[in-house]
Design a protein around this motif. Sequence first.
Motif, PDB file in Angstrom:
ATOM      1  N   VAL A   3     -88.033 -24.514  61.070  1.00 24.65           N
ATOM      2  CA  VAL A   3     -89.994 -24.923  61.525  1.00 24.65           C
ATOM      3  C   VAL A   3     -90.504 -23.864  61.278  1.00 24.65           C
ATOM      4  N   THR A   4     -89.780 -22.657  62.144  1.00 24.61           N
ATOM      5  CA  THR A   4     -90.817 -21.205  61.863  1.00 24.61           C
ATOM      6  C   THR A   4     -91.311 -21.431  60.986  1.00 24.61           C
ATOM      7  N   SER A   5     -90.056 -20.974  59.591  1.00 24.93           N
ATOM      8  CA  SER A   5     -90.424 -20.034  58.123  1.00 24.93           C
ATOM      9  C   SER A   5     -91.470 -20.484  57.248  1.00 24.93           C
ATOM     10  N   HIS A   6     -90.826 -22.771  57.773  1.00 23.72           N
ATOM     11  CA  HIS A   6     -91.625 -23.369  56.885  1.00 23.72           C
ATOM     12  C   HIS A   6     -92.745 -24.029  57.332  1.00 23.72           C
ATOM     13  N   VAL A   7     -92.938 -23.691  58.228  1.00 22.34           N
ATOM     14  CA  VAL A   7     -94.047 -24.578  58.936  1.00 22.34           C
ATOM     15  C   VAL A   7     -95.093 -22.933  59.764  1.00 22.34           C
ATOM     16  N   LEU A   8     -94.696 -22.389  60.891  1.00 23.27           N
ATOM     17  CA  LEU A   8     -95.454 -21.624  61.468  1.00 23.27           C
ATOM     18  C   LEU A   8     -95.863 -20.389  60.662  1.00 23.27           C
ATOM     19  N   VAL A   9     -95.318 -19.708  60.124  1.00 24.81           N
ATOM     20  CA  VAL A   9     -95.599 -18.669  58.556  1.00 24.81           C
ATOM     21  C   VAL A   9     -96.181 -18.410  58.311  1.00 24.81           C
TER      22      VAL A   9
END
Length: 341
Positions: A222-228
């Motif tokens: 989620v962090t790498s594919h959405v938030l960043v």
Amino acid sequence: MNLLHILRRLRVHRTWTYKGPLLMAGPYCVLAKSGAPAATAFAAVLGAMLTIIGIAGLAYLINDLSDRESDRAARKPNCTEGSKPASVALAALVLMLAALLPWFTILPFGRLPAALLGLELALFVVYALPPFRLKERGFLGPMTDAGYAYVIPAMLASMTFARIGGLEPGEINLLLLALVAWQLPLGLRNIILHQLDDEGNDAISTTRTWVRDLGRTRAMTVTSHVLVPLEIGGFFFFCAAIFGVSPGVLLLYPAFLGLTVLVIRHSWRRALPATLQQASILYLSDYYDEWIPVILLVTLVAIDLHHLPLLILHLAVFRKNAVRTVIREFGIVTARVRGLS
């Protein structure tokens, strides 16, 4: 344990190093846009710095107070460990005075700043303390942390300096929207990476977090594919919003990336970052914290040379900045060249 011991053990230096410089980006943009008198701007920045110290210290104090048992179980340092309730209360009072004093002396105070300050303090409480303890209530935890650590301070600071510069509320709407679009995913990225780092301690202390509920692999995805990606999009939105005031923030970013790669490969002699945390710090956060405030201040000085003391103040009090980084890396390269000769 006395008051001074509690204050020394607070982690305010982390906010001062990693959030303080970035928090000043909004005010510096507004000052460049408004043309506020240099003396007024300098005094307001001093007041804002004191507020940052007070609010950050109060947040850490409340968080440590609520986490005392879990930190003891995980053998983590806690500024309130062994302290008397009276000492904790006195520390909270001192920090509250530091946070609020500038608003009653230097900074313009009104309904909107009061509402945002009240919301900020309320989020500290509901994030950390029972019966709310949103810290352990799934994604509400990261959202609340991002709100009080990034979004609300950025909005409060920018709106305050807009009033100082005599700008109408509508004149910074685009800047405020860009700050929210950028700071929210940035704050989420940072708190989730912190939860990932602290997962072992949270397991020992049986502290529920969003990362522990979701699982490490899915949280990273989620962090790498959405938030960043959202953070990067928000950052370029911010660059576009201030391009008319300071085009250098956008135009110098490719140069920063190139220099960063050169430093990693030839100065540090390391491989390029292989993890999300390393890459996000080196390619994004370092530019936010070190370079953006300095670029904005150089722009401000170019508009009005009387703002030079403000640039000097920033370089003196914030140790993480572009000038110190360049001097440090130049010294490393020079030393290695001398060693080869």
